[in-house]
Write an enzyme that holds these catalytic residues in place. Sequence first.
Site, short mmCIF file in Angstrom:
data_model
loop_
_atom_site.label_atom_id
_atom_site.label_comp_id
_atom_site.label_asym_id
_atom_site.label_seq_id
_atom_site.Cartn_x
_atom_site.Cartn_y
_atom_site.Cartn_z
CG HIS A 1 -2.12 -0.87 1.09
ND1 HIS A 1 -2.03 -2.24 1.07
CD2 HIS A 1 -3.45 -0.57 0.97
CE1 HIS A 1 -3.24 -2.76 0.94
NE2 HIS A 1 -4.13 -1.78 0.87
CG HIS B 1 2.80 -3.36 6.43
ND1 HIS B 1 3.48 -4.32 5.72
CD2 HIS B 1 1.61 -3.16 5.78
CE1 HIS B 1 2.74 -4.69 4.68
NE2 HIS B 1 1.61 -4.01 4.70
#
Length: 275
Positions: A198, A240
């Site tokens: 992303h 993440h």
Amino acid sequence: MPSPRVSRAANNAANPMNKIEFMSLLTNRTNSSDPVSVRHRASDSPVHRKDSFNSTSSTSSQQQQQQQQLPEEDCMKLNPSFLGIALSSLLAVDLWLSKTIGVCAREGSSWGSARPLMKLVEISGHGIPWIAGTLYCLYKSDSNAGREVILNLLFALLLDLVLVGIVKGIVKRRRPIHNRMDMFATFSVDKYSFPSGHATRAAMVSRFMLNHLVLAVPVRILVMLWAIVVSLSRVMLGRHNVTDVLFGFFMGHMQYSLIEYLWLSPSTLPALFRM
């Protein structure tokens, strides 16, 4: 009649060897039955002294070798390389900071109520909506200039998927332990964390739009804010670590430079622009 004492003395005087033999027999029996004397006698032998000297010297040599080896091992343990210390410290800070920022990782987290909003931001940076929207715009475009820009955006999105998948497959870093795997449309490599796809996509698309689309100033600010919010949401949702997002953002900027170098134009691929 002579007394027994006189007769015993007369016998001893007559056979003095009996007394000597009896004394030697008594001495041998006493020495053989005394273990201390046997040990002393064995230890006094030259062969025993030689064996004991050899065993003592071998033991002392082994101790000296151990004393010479131990300081080297201690130095290896107590004096690691500067690079190892730096990497370990960076990893510890990365894990701590990622867990601290992950305030939307669970419903019971401190910002758990904002988790649905963060998931909408997550979908806005997903690859499938962007590829589908780009294909639709390419189908509806009726100008060569617009088709050229949209075609290169599609090429950038596909290249992003390939490069991120390769890096994730090589590094194979697991996602944070506080992550909840409820992401939209995941693939096999999405179980890995490094880098953030992303973040790469947000950085690349935002830079692409700012350089190839004519946008008003407020819209340009919104595009930059969108890229930052998408990257930050990856850590807030616990998807993440911080280093995954930072490297992904940097990788996205590099991917845009690669797209500029490999730019598709009507001169390079004329068949695509005649459709």
